[in-house]
Structures are given as C-alpha cells and as structure tokens.
Scaffold this motif. Structure first.
Motif, PDB file in Angstrom:
ATOM      1  N   LEU A 234      32.923   1.065  57.596  1.00 23.50           N
ATOM      2  CA  LEU A 234      32.157   1.683  56.517  1.00 23.50           C
ATOM      3  C   LEU A 234      33.003   2.790  55.884  1.00 23.50           C
ATOM      4  CD1 LEU A 234      29.456   2.248  55.021  1.00 23.50           C
ATOM      5  CD2 LEU A 234      28.818   3.680  56.960  1.00 23.50           C
ATOM      6  N   VAL A 235      33.146   2.770  54.570  1.00 23.91           N
ATOM      7  CA  VAL A 235      33.943   3.769  53.862  1.00 23.91           C
ATOM      8  C   VAL A 235      33.021   4.754  53.149  1.00 23.91           C
ATOM      9  CG1 VAL A 235      35.731   4.135  52.106  1.00 23.91           C
ATOM     10  CG2 VAL A 235      35.722   2.017  53.463  1.00 23.91           C
ATOM     11  N   VAL A 236      33.162   6.048  53.485  1.00 20.56           N
ATOM     12  CA  VAL A 236      32.386   7.068  52.767  1.00 20.56           C
ATOM     13  C   VAL A 236      33.186   7.470  51.533  1.00 20.56           C
ATOM     14  CG1 VAL A 236      31.284   9.321  52.931  1.00 20.56           C
ATOM     15  CG2 VAL A 236      31.467   7.892  54.967  1.00 20.56           C
ATOM     16  N   ARG A 237      32.547   7.449  50.362  1.00 20.09           N
ATOM     17  CA  ARG A 237      33.276   7.818  49.146  1.00 20.09           C
ATOM     18  C   ARG A 237      32.377   8.603  48.188  1.00 20.09           C
ATOM     19  NH1 ARG A 237      33.457   2.126  45.601  1.00 20.09           N
ATOM     20  NH2 ARG A 237      31.199   1.979  45.333  1.00 20.09           N
ATOM     21  N   LYS A 238      33.018   9.279  47.257  1.00 22.48           N
ATOM     22  CA  LYS A 238      32.291   9.986  46.212  1.00 22.48           C
ATOM     23  C   LYS A 238      31.598   8.962  45.318  1.00 22.48           C
ATOM     24  CE  LYS A 238      34.479  13.942  44.576  1.00 22.48           C
ATOM     25  NZ  LYS A 238      35.537  14.444  43.685  1.00 22.48           N
ATOM     26  N   GLU A 239      30.374   9.222  44.944  1.00 21.04           N
ATOM     27  CA  GLU A 239      29.629   8.290  44.099  1.00 21.04           C
ATOM     28  C   GLU A 239      30.372   8.050  42.778  1.00 21.04           C
ATOM     29  OE1 GLU A 239      25.039   8.264  43.367  1.00 21.04           O
ATOM     30  OE2 GLU A 239      25.932   9.661  41.974  1.00 21.04           O
ATOM     31  N   PRO A 240      30.686   6.769  42.455  1.00 23.16           N
ATOM     32  CA  PRO A 240      31.395   6.500  41.197  1.00 23.16           C
ATOM     33  C   PRO A 240      30.545   6.913  39.988  1.00 23.16           C
ATOM     34  CG  PRO A 240      31.307   4.548  42.606  1.00 23.16           C
ATOM     35  CD  PRO A 240      30.391   5.559  43.213  1.00 23.16           C
ATOM     36  N   GLY A 241      31.202   7.326  38.914  1.00 21.51           N
ATOM     37  CA  GLY A 241      30.523   7.833  37.727  1.00 21.51           C
ATOM     38  C   GLY A 241      29.475   6.886  37.155  1.00 21.51           C
ATOM     39  N   TYR A 242      29.774   5.579  37.181  1.00 23.80           N
ATOM     40  CA  TYR A 242      28.841   4.639  36.560  1.00 23.80           C
ATOM     41  C   TYR A 242      27.529   4.504  37.334  1.00 23.80           C
ATOM     42  CZ  TYR A 242      30.467   1.169  39.983  1.00 23.80           C
ATOM     43  OH  TYR A 242      30.773   0.503  41.136  1.00 23.80           O
ATOM     44  N   MET A 243      27.473   5.027  38.567  1.00 25.93           N
ATOM     45  CA  MET A 243      26.231   4.966  39.345  1.00 25.93           C
ATOM     46  C   MET A 243      25.410   6.240  39.186  1.00 25.93           C
ATOM     47  SD  MET A 243      27.249   3.545  43.052  1.00 25.93           S
ATOM     48  CE  MET A 243      27.964   1.936  43.296  1.00 25.93           C
TER      49      MET A 243
ATOM     50  N   ASN B 196      34.644  -4.196  51.173  1.00 30.13           N
ATOM     51  CA  ASN B 196      34.261  -2.946  51.831  1.00 30.13           C
ATOM     52  C   ASN B 196      32.767  -2.663  51.726  1.00 30.13           C
ATOM     53  OD1 ASN B 196      36.774  -2.144  52.739  1.00 30.13           O
ATOM     54  ND2 ASN B 196      37.283  -1.098  50.825  1.00 30.13           N
ATOM     55  N   SER B 197      32.227  -1.994  52.754  1.00 30.48           N
ATOM     56  CA  SER B 197      30.913  -1.358  52.654  1.00 30.48           C
ATOM     57  C   SER B 197      31.160   0.093  52.296  1.00 30.48           C
ATOM     58  CB  SER B 197      30.165  -1.420  53.987  1.00 30.48           C
ATOM     59  OG  SER B 197      29.865  -2.752  54.308  1.00 30.48           O
ATOM     60  N   TYR B 198      30.509   0.586  51.250  1.00 24.17           N
ATOM     61  CA  TYR B 198      30.689   1.971  50.824  1.00 24.17           C
ATOM     62  C   TYR B 198      29.424   2.773  51.015  1.00 24.17           C
ATOM     63  CZ  TYR B 198      34.956   0.481  48.402  1.00 24.17           C
ATOM     64  OH  TYR B 198      36.186  -0.020  48.100  1.00 24.17           O
ATOM     65  N   PHE B 199      29.584   3.979  51.542  1.00 27.44           N
ATOM     66  CA  PHE B 199      28.518   4.969  51.581  1.00 27.44           C
ATOM     67  C   PHE B 199      28.814   5.906  50.409  1.00 27.44           C
ATOM     68  CE2 PHE B 199      25.816   7.429  54.868  1.00 27.44           C
ATOM     69  CZ  PHE B 199      25.133   8.092  53.860  1.00 27.44           C
ATOM     70  N   ASN B 200      28.067   5.769  49.303  1.00 29.79           N
ATOM     71  CA  ASN B 200      28.323   6.572  48.112  1.00 29.79           C
ATOM     72  C   ASN B 200      27.615   7.919  48.214  1.00 29.79           C
ATOM     73  OD1 ASN B 200      29.491   4.156  46.820  1.00 29.79           O
ATOM     74  ND2 ASN B 200      27.356   3.471  46.726  1.00 29.79           N
TER      75      ASN B 200
ATOM     76  N   GLN C 183      29.967  16.049  52.179  1.00 27.36           N
ATOM     77  CA  GLN C 183      30.517  14.719  52.477  1.00 27.36           C
ATOM     78  C   GLN C 183      31.134  14.655  53.874  1.00 27.36           C
ATOM     79  OE1 GLN C 183      32.610  12.771  49.278  1.00 27.36           O
ATOM     80  NE2 GLN C 183      33.838  11.539  50.689  1.00 27.36           N
ATOM     81  N   SER C 184      31.847  15.718  54.300  1.00 26.43           N
ATOM     82  CA  SER C 184      32.494  15.666  55.617  1.00 26.43           C
ATOM     83  C   SER C 184      31.447  15.693  56.736  1.00 26.43           C
ATOM     84  CB  SER C 184      33.514  16.792  55.781  1.00 26.43           C
ATOM     85  OG  SER C 184      32.885  18.049  55.648  1.00 26.43           O
ATOM     86  N   THR C 185      30.307  16.361  56.494  1.00 27.09           N
ATOM     87  CA  THR C 185      29.240  16.349  57.501  1.00 27.09           C
ATOM     88  C   THR C 185      28.740  14.921  57.706  1.00 27.09           C
ATOM     89  OG1 THR C 185      28.572  18.547  56.761  1.00 27.09           O
ATOM     90  CG2 THR C 185      27.030  17.376  58.173  1.00 27.09           C
ATOM     91  N   ILE C 186      28.590  14.194  56.603  1.00 26.98           N
ATOM     92  CA  ILE C 186      28.173  12.793  56.699  1.00 26.98           C
ATOM     93  C   ILE C 186      29.209  11.992  57.487  1.00 26.98           C
ATOM     94  CG2 ILE C 186      27.905  10.679  55.334  1.00 26.98           C
ATOM     95  CD1 ILE C 186      26.429  12.380  53.239  1.00 26.98           C
ATOM     96  N   GLU C 187      30.491  12.214  57.170  1.00 26.77           N
ATOM     97  CA  GLU C 187      31.555  11.473  57.869  1.00 26.77           C
ATOM     98  C   GLU C 187      31.546  11.749  59.369  1.00 26.77           C
ATOM     99  OE1 GLU C 187      34.806  12.816  55.482  1.00 26.77           O
ATOM    100  OE2 GLU C 187      34.594  11.154  54.052  1.00 26.77           O
ATOM    101  N   ASN C 188      31.200  12.982  59.748  1.00 24.54           N
ATOM    102  CA  ASN C 188      31.194  13.338  61.177  1.00 24.54           C
ATOM    103  C   ASN C 188      29.956  12.829  61.912  1.00 24.54           C
ATOM    104  OD1 ASN C 188      33.605  14.667  60.830  1.00 24.54           O
ATOM    105  ND2 ASN C 188      32.630  16.655  60.427  1.00 24.54           N
TER     106      ASN C 188
END
Ligand code: ZN
Ligand code: ZN
Length: 591
Positions: free
Chosen positions: A356-365, A384-388, A328-333
């Motif tokens: 754009l907010v990078v976040r952990k994929e929510p369980g329901y997805m 927000n735009s989320y990058f899951n 995830q941090s590689t994506i953020e960088n």
C-alpha cells in the motif's frame, strides 16, 4: 470513501458512450455455467467498446485513445446495448447456475436496468455539470504505469482530440443545473487543469518521443486546457434562474437506492434502524463517559444533559492530535501497527505481496474527501493501491486545528482501519483475487463501505489498544458518523431536512467539529444515496454474521467468517448471504 467504485461515477461515465457498432453478443451454445462464463466475457467486451473511460479506469486499455461525445446518439447506443443484453441474459435459467455465477447474473441484470433508468429517468447529464469532468481519466493514463510511457502519452494525445467537441456538447445538454454541482464542476475543472498545462509536459520530457512530435502534442494540450477552462468559465457565467434542487426527492431516491445499494431493506427501514442505533450508541457513550469523568475532570460537576457531558469528554480527548505537517507521517506509522494486530489476533490472512502506497491526494481528486483509497482495477491487478491523503498546506490555522481535532490520535487510527487495514485496502486486494471480473467491475459500494465500517468494530472487539475505554468512546463517535450519514442522506433528500437541523444532528448528536459538519453538509448536496451505504452495509454484515454464527454453532470461527465473506468479491451482501446461509456451505467456484 473510495474513488473508483462510486457507482454514480460509473453511471456518469456510462452516459458518455457510444459511437462504435455493437457486435451482437449473446449466449453461445448451451445454458450451463461454462457458456455463462463465455457470455460474461463477451458482455464486458461489448460494454467497454461503448464505455472507454470506464474501461480505462478498470484497467482495460484497448480504448484508451477514445473520448466519446456525450450526445443523444451515444446514449441511444447504450440503451440499445442494455436492451439486447437483458434479453440475452434472460435466456439463462438463473437457478441452475452455481453460486458465483448466480451472483454475477443478478449484478449484470441490475447494472443493465440501472443504465436504462439513469438515461431515461435520472438524466443527470442535464443537471449535473460535474458529471462531465474528463480530467480523471487523463490523469489516470499519465500516472499509472501499466504500459510504456510513450504509448500512454500517444493515447493521451489522441484522446485529447475530442475534448473541445466534448465540452461543446456538454454546454448543449446542461439545463437548469443544481447550483452546488455547478460550483463543484467549476472547482474540479480548474483544479484539474494542471494535468494538461504541466503534468503532460513533464511526462513528455521524460519520454523518447521525437521533438517535432512533442511540439505537436503540446499544442494540442494547450487547446485542451483552453477548452476545459472555457467550460469552467461558461459555467461561471451561466444564467441559472431556475436551478434544480439539490434534493433528489423520494421517488428518484427509492430507485437509486434500489440500483446502487441493492439491499433487502427499503430506504425508510434503513433510516428507522439508523435512528434506533443512534439511541443505543448515545446510551453506551454516556456509560463510558461517566466512568471516565473523574480521570479527566476530577470532582468538577457533570453537566445534566448527557450529550453535553459526552461532548466534554470527547473534546478533552480530541486535544491529542498530530501537528499539520505530521499528518501524513502519522498515517504511515500507524499501518504497521494495524498489520501486526490483525496477525496477532488471527482475524484474517493478509497478502504481503500487494503493498500500500501512502501519497498526497492528487489535485484532480480534491474537493470530495480528506482521505481515500484508490485500488488497482481488475485488469491490472499488479497496479498500486494508494492511500490518498489531503494536504493541510495553506489552511488557516483554526480550520486545520478543527480538522485535526476531528482526526485526533484515536480517530486517525480508526481512519486507517477503515481505509486500509483491515478495511478497504484488504477487501479490495481480496476482491481482485476473485476470478469473476463482473464482481470487480460492478463492485457493490454498500458491501465495500459496510466491510470497512464492520472491520473497525471487529478490531476493537478483538481488544485493539488494550480495550481502552477512551478508544471505544472515540470509535462510537466515529461510528455515529456512519449512522448519521444515513439519517442525514435520507433526511435531506427525502424529508426536506434543513441546514440548521442537519448541522444540529452532526454537531450536537454526532459530536462533530464545525469543519467536518460543514464538509458533510456540502457533500450531501453534491451526492445522494452514497452516504447511506456505510450504515446499510454495516448493518447487513452484522446481521449476516449473527445468522452465520447460528448456522455454524460450535464450528463458528471469526476468521472463517471474514475470509469466506470476502471470498465472494464485492457483491451485494444479500447475495453473499444467500450463498453463505445455503444448506451446504460451498466455496464460490470459478466464474
Ligand atoms: Zn470508506
Ligand atoms: Zn490542538
């Protein structure tokens, strides 16, 4: 891929509507652009009354507290709505409308015909148990901060009232379901349980709602969780001796392609073009790999089969990848690097006001894709735009390694181009600026995916990563995925392609790792036509750019093409083409 715009999901939600009396909606007064815009707004209001879940997901929150029972009566109401609106629409003379409204007209007509077809021909409510997953909307109401917490929690509470009846009806409707979709439904329903068992309670504690009321709300959440769990159990125990095949078949496929893809080409033509493209890419990859061979293998002899030779170079390059906990941090960088490049090369204008907010994929997805974008609906453009990003926690080491080799240091950057900059995130932020709600609401998946694929190649063509041949080779491998998605989807659903042939296509000809190929084989059994959208959209945009270049001559500029193209919103490429290639180039105007 993107959660929100998948048209199967939209259709799915559409099937579960009804109940409220539809007020007569029709053109008011004249037949000009002004009256068309008034009609559009009535059209959507009428649709939302019949489709509260869809409305919520688009950011229209008037009907958040409603959950409609998915019975015949609900479907009949929706059918009536479609019929009445098709009649109202036909009273406008489409050729007299401006470009933006013309496109809206076609999209509305397509959507209404698609509703009729879904209910009368496709009938997924009988054979796709995953179409009954209510968790997504509930999670949305909890997670999105569009209204005060107490208000959202009370809507959540009201909406829960119908959940037991909803699943009772679902059990009545389901007959001989597709086994793969039954499995998927079980996973998704169990995976989403925490929304009712935990997340709702966590949010309640943060609210100012009085204790006695909270107690009542928690009781209902318990009943709801029980109903969701009972449905999953019911599916597990369902005696299903004659399951429907996961293969859609040629006829339904052709119809679904017509409504979801909205292309000038036929499915067979797209399939043929993909087969051609695969050949060309293999040729280009062999040329690069031969050049790179001495750098990585010295004097070691090359394999005589050129696909084997390419595979060895790719394999060596794939060893460069992030560790599981750094994924995830590689994506953020990577994101700031992409932003800087787009600016430096003046490819298009980026809007810094929509982060754009990078976040952990929510369980329901969980269970569909490892990375995806969620963008705000047309009614809450400030959302927000989320990058899951899917977590690799708890994966067996070999599975994680295989996945990370697929998303190595090269392809992870391409993934970020595709999902974020200048791909989905940029396109959808732009689409939300277009004044027409119709184009955001009925967003065309093919255009959206096509843009993301097109944008990767555009970055490389502009010299991304100093024109390194390694990067280009890995992009070709990545691009083969879109190309082979199209071959696979048509092959599996229309030509009876076997699992063995599918895996050979993905692993030998598209150089995919086992985990990726297995995942794709699962996905093609759970979806249809959607996998065709990536290559179809890409091909149509490239063809359009060539035609536009010719038309503009000396005045052609890549940035102008990109921005003009995006300004029409998420419309089918064939209608954007009609507008962009018209004699006079006119910017889309207000609808
Ligand atoms: Zn995508
Ligand atoms: Zn490794």
């Amino acid at each position: 891929m993107i959660k929100k715009y998948i048209s199967t999901a939209i259709i799915t939600i559409l099937l579960f509507v009804g109940c409220k009396k539809d007020s007569a909606v029709g053109p008011q007064g004249g037949k000009d652009d002004g009256s068309f815009i008034a009609y559009e707004s009535n059209f959507l209001n009428g649709l939302w009354k019949l489709s509260p879940d869809w409305a919520t997901s688009e950011g229209f929150h008037k009907y958040d507290s409603l959950l409609l029972i998915p019975n015949d009566q609900s479907r009949d109401k929706l059918l009536t709505y479609a019929k009445v609106q098709l009649d109202s629409l036909s009273r406008f003379e489409v050729t007299t409308l401006n470009d933006a409204n013309k496109i809206d007209y076609h999209m509305m007509e397509n959507e209404l015909e698609s509703i009729e077809w879904s209910i009368q021909q496709l009938k997924a409510y009988q054979w796709d148990p995953s179409s009954y997953n209510v968790t997504g909307t509930f999670a949305y109401i909890l997670n999105e901060h569009y209204a005060p917490l107490a208000k959202r929690l009370r809507n959540f509470y009201e909406k829960m009232a119908n959940v037991p009846a909803y699943y009772k009806e679902a059990e009545k409707q389901i007959k001989d379901p597709v086994s793969d979709l039954t499995e998927l439904a079980i996973d998704q329903h169990l995976g989403g349980l925490s929304v009712f068992e935990k997340d709702f309670e966590d949010s309640l504690k943060k609210s100012t709602i009085p204790q006695p009321e909270q107690k009542q709300m928690l009781d209902r959440a318990k009943t709801t969780a029980d109903a969701v769990q009972a449905f999953a159990e019911w599916l597990k125990n369902l005696k299903n001796d004659h399951p429907r095949s996961f293969r859609l078949g040629k006829d339904l496929y052709a119809d679904k392609f017509k409504y979801d893809i909205q292309s000038e080409s036929s499915p067979q033509q797209i399939y043929n073009a993909a087969v051609e493209r695969k050949k060309d890419i293999h040729h280009a990859m062999a040329t690069i790999s031969k050049k790179l061979w001495p750098k990585y293998f010295g004097t070691k002899p090359m394999p005589s089969d050129s696909l084997d030779m390419i595979a060895m170079v790719i394999d060596t390059l794939s060893a460069k990848h992030a560790e599981p906990d750094k994924f995830q941090s590689t994506i953020e960088n990577t994101l700031p690097k992409l932003t800087a490049f787009v600016k430096a090369k003046d490819l298009l204008t980026l809007d810094p006001s929509k982060p754009l907010v990078v976040r952990k994929e929510p369980g329901y997805m969980a269970g569909v894709a490892g990375a995806s974008m969620s963008s705000p609906g047309p009614y809450d453009k400030d959302g927000n735009s989320y990058f899951n990003v899917g977590s690799l926690n708890g994966w067996p080491p070999e599975k994680a390694e295989s996945y990370l080799r697929e998303y190595n240091d090269y392809t992870l950057q391409i993934l970020c181009m595709h999902e974020a900059i200048p791909g989905h995130y940029v396109q959808l932020v732009d689409a939300n600026k277009a004044p027409s709600l119709i184009k955001s609401v009925f967003g065309n998946t093919t255009m959206i995916e096509g843009w993301a694929v097109y944008s990767e190649e555009m970055m490389l063509d502009a010299g991304y990563d100093n024109d390194e041949p390694e990067m280009r080779l890995m992009w070709y491998k990545w691009h083969l995925r879109s190309v082979c998605n199209a071959i696979l989807d048509y092959g599996v659903h229309c030509q009876n392609m076997s699992k063995q042939d599918a895996l050979k296509l993905l692993m030998h000809e598209a150089f995919q790792q086992q985990a990726e190929a297995d995942g794709k084989w699962k996905r093609v059994r759970e979806t249809s036509v959607q996998l065709d959208s990536y290559f179809t959209g890409y091909k149509e945009i490239i063809d359009l750019r060539e035609a536009y270049k010719k038309k503009m001559g000396d005045k052609y500029k890549l940035k102008d093409f990109n921005e003009k193209f995006l300004s029409y919103g998420s419309a089918p490429v064939m209608y954007i083409k009609e507008a962009m290639l018209a004699k006079e180039v006119v910017a889309p105007s207000g609808s």
